[in-house]
Motif scaffolding. Structure first.
Motif, PDB file in Angstrom:
ATOM      1  N   VAL A 260       0.844  -1.040  -0.123  1.00 53.32           N
ATOM      2  CA  VAL A 260       0.065  -0.035   0.114  1.00 53.32           C
ATOM      3  C   VAL A 260       0.923   1.157   0.133  1.00 53.32           C
ATOM      4  N   LYS A 261       0.802   2.181  -1.051  1.00 48.73           N
ATOM      5  CA  LYS A 261       1.742   3.296  -1.252  1.00 48.73           C
ATOM      6  C   LYS A 261       0.797   4.381  -1.224  1.00 48.73           C
ATOM      7  N   LYS A 262       1.463   5.571  -0.918  1.00 46.46           N
ATOM      8  CA  LYS A 262       0.852   6.830  -0.972  1.00 46.46           C
ATOM      9  C   LYS A 262       1.228   7.449  -2.348  1.00 46.46           C
TER      10      LYS A 262
ATOM     11  N   SER B 231       4.696   8.217  -4.344  1.00 44.84           N
ATOM     12  CA  SER B 231       6.045   7.416  -3.861  1.00 44.84           C
ATOM     13  C   SER B 231       6.285   6.561  -4.803  1.00 44.84           C
ATOM     14  N   SER B 232       7.117   5.599  -4.576  1.00 42.77           N
ATOM     15  CA  SER B 232       7.537   4.559  -5.330  1.00 42.77           C
ATOM     16  C   SER B 232       7.302   3.013  -4.743  1.00 42.77           C
ATOM     17  N   VAL B 233       7.414   2.208  -5.604  1.00 42.82           N
ATOM     18  CA  VAL B 233       7.205   0.734  -5.130  1.00 42.82           C
ATOM     19  C   VAL B 233       8.409   0.058  -5.860  1.00 42.82           C
ATOM     20  N   ARG B 234       8.735  -1.216  -5.146  1.00 40.87           N
ATOM     21  CA  ARG B 234       9.626  -2.024  -5.644  1.00 40.87           C
ATOM     22  C   ARG B 234       8.727  -3.515  -5.485  1.00 40.87           C
ATOM     23  N   VAL B 235       8.694  -4.307  -6.380  1.00 47.49           N
ATOM     24  CA  VAL B 235       8.221  -5.618  -6.595  1.00 47.49           C
ATOM     25  C   VAL B 235       9.423  -6.437  -6.876  1.00 47.49           C
TER      26      VAL B 235
ATOM     27  N   SER C 221      -2.909   6.838  -8.430  1.00 48.57           N
ATOM     28  CA  SER C 221      -4.180   6.041  -8.227  1.00 48.57           C
ATOM     29  C   SER C 221      -4.426   4.702  -9.513  1.00 48.57           C
ATOM     30  N   GLU C 222      -3.964   5.486 -10.314  1.00 50.29           N
ATOM     31  CA  GLU C 222      -3.954   4.482 -11.713  1.00 50.29           C
ATOM     32  C   GLU C 222      -3.011   3.418 -11.865  1.00 50.29           C
TER      33      GLU C 222
ATOM     34  N   SER D  49      -3.021   4.707  -2.441  1.00 50.76           N
ATOM     35  CA  SER D  49      -4.145   5.522  -1.753  1.00 50.76           C
ATOM     36  C   SER D  49      -3.543   6.463  -0.827  1.00 50.76           C
ATOM     37  N   SER D  50      -4.131   7.357  -0.622  1.00 48.08           N
ATOM     38  CA  SER D  50      -3.847   8.562   0.271  1.00 48.08           C
ATOM     39  C   SER D  50      -4.568   8.295   1.785  1.00 48.08           C
TER      40      SER D  50
END
Lengths: 121, 107
Positions: A11-13, A16-20, A88-89, A120-121
């Motif tokens: 779950v990210k704001k 921000s960034s994400v790593r999978v 969000s997209e 999501s914020s």
């Protein structure tokens, strides 16, 4: 048995960034391209990019150029997908898959279990 | 980028029916076209590769054909397990794009 094991849900704001991550076997890491595909809820499959670990080559879909980075780590035989400037997209299930080839024709027979990313914020 | 257009986007059929799903490429891709089946919450499953080659373990009720820009997936004798979403995907040149999908529903 071919296995691609992905990291858990995130779950990210926004912004921000994400790593999978995608853990593979040494055989897969050494001989096959790893591709990332995503699927937003209720939507179709979207090819994001790939890495060929043994030559260090990457290709990205133009839509994600500048926002996605795909890497591979030989020590962990894992591939990674980093996506920045999240909105969000970008909420979707992200899959890694291995490209198997018969002659010049390649296809995706083996898939990771998917990683749900919620922005999501 | 190569665009793939599937038709129809959705389809209602009955068990035992024969159905056809089309996939058109925006430029010639030879036979570099694959078909996948996907069920909710699961990753896609490879059905057909290189236009007409049946993946091992896939029932022979599935078949694929075509070359160049026009391709077809045919399911002869629908079974209850066949109701799912179907996607074509080109492996001619990166990015290896997917079609938008066809949702096959029970009538």
């Amino acid at each position: 048995q071919v296995q691609l094991v992905q990291s858990g849900s995130e779950v990210k704001k926004p912004g921000s960034s994400v790593r999978v991550s995608c853990k593979t076997s040494r055989d897969t890491f050494s001989n096959y391209a790893i591709t990332w595909v995503r699927q937003a809820p209720g939507q179709g499959l979207e090819w994001m990019g790939r890495i060929i670990p043994f030559v260090g080559m990457t290709n990205y879909a133009q839509k994600f150029q500048g926002r996605v980075t795909i890497t591979a780590d030989q020590s962990t035989t894992s591939a990674y997908m980093d996506l920045s400037s999240l909105t969000s997209e970008d909420s979707a299930t992200y899959y890694c898959t291995r490209a198997d080839c018969s002659g010049n024709s390649c296809y995706y027979q083996h898939w990771g279990q998917g990683t749900l990313v919620i922005v999501s914020s | 980028d190569i665009q793939l257009t599937q038709s129809p986007s959705s389809l209602s059929a009955s068990v035992g029916d024969r159905v056809t799903i089309s996939c058109r490429a925006s430029q010639s891709i030879g036979i570099f076209l694959n078909w996948y089946q996907q069920k909710p919450g699961k990753p896609p499953k490879l059905l057909i590769y290189a236009s007409s080659n049946l993946q091992s373990g896939v029932p022979s009720t599935f078949s694929g054909s075509g070359s160049g820009t026009d391709f077809t997936l045919t399911i002869s004798g629908l079974q209850p397990d066949d109701f799912a979403s179907y996607y074509c995907q080109q492996s001619y040149s990166p990015p290896y794009t997917f079609g938008q999908g066809t949702n096959l529903e029970i009538k």
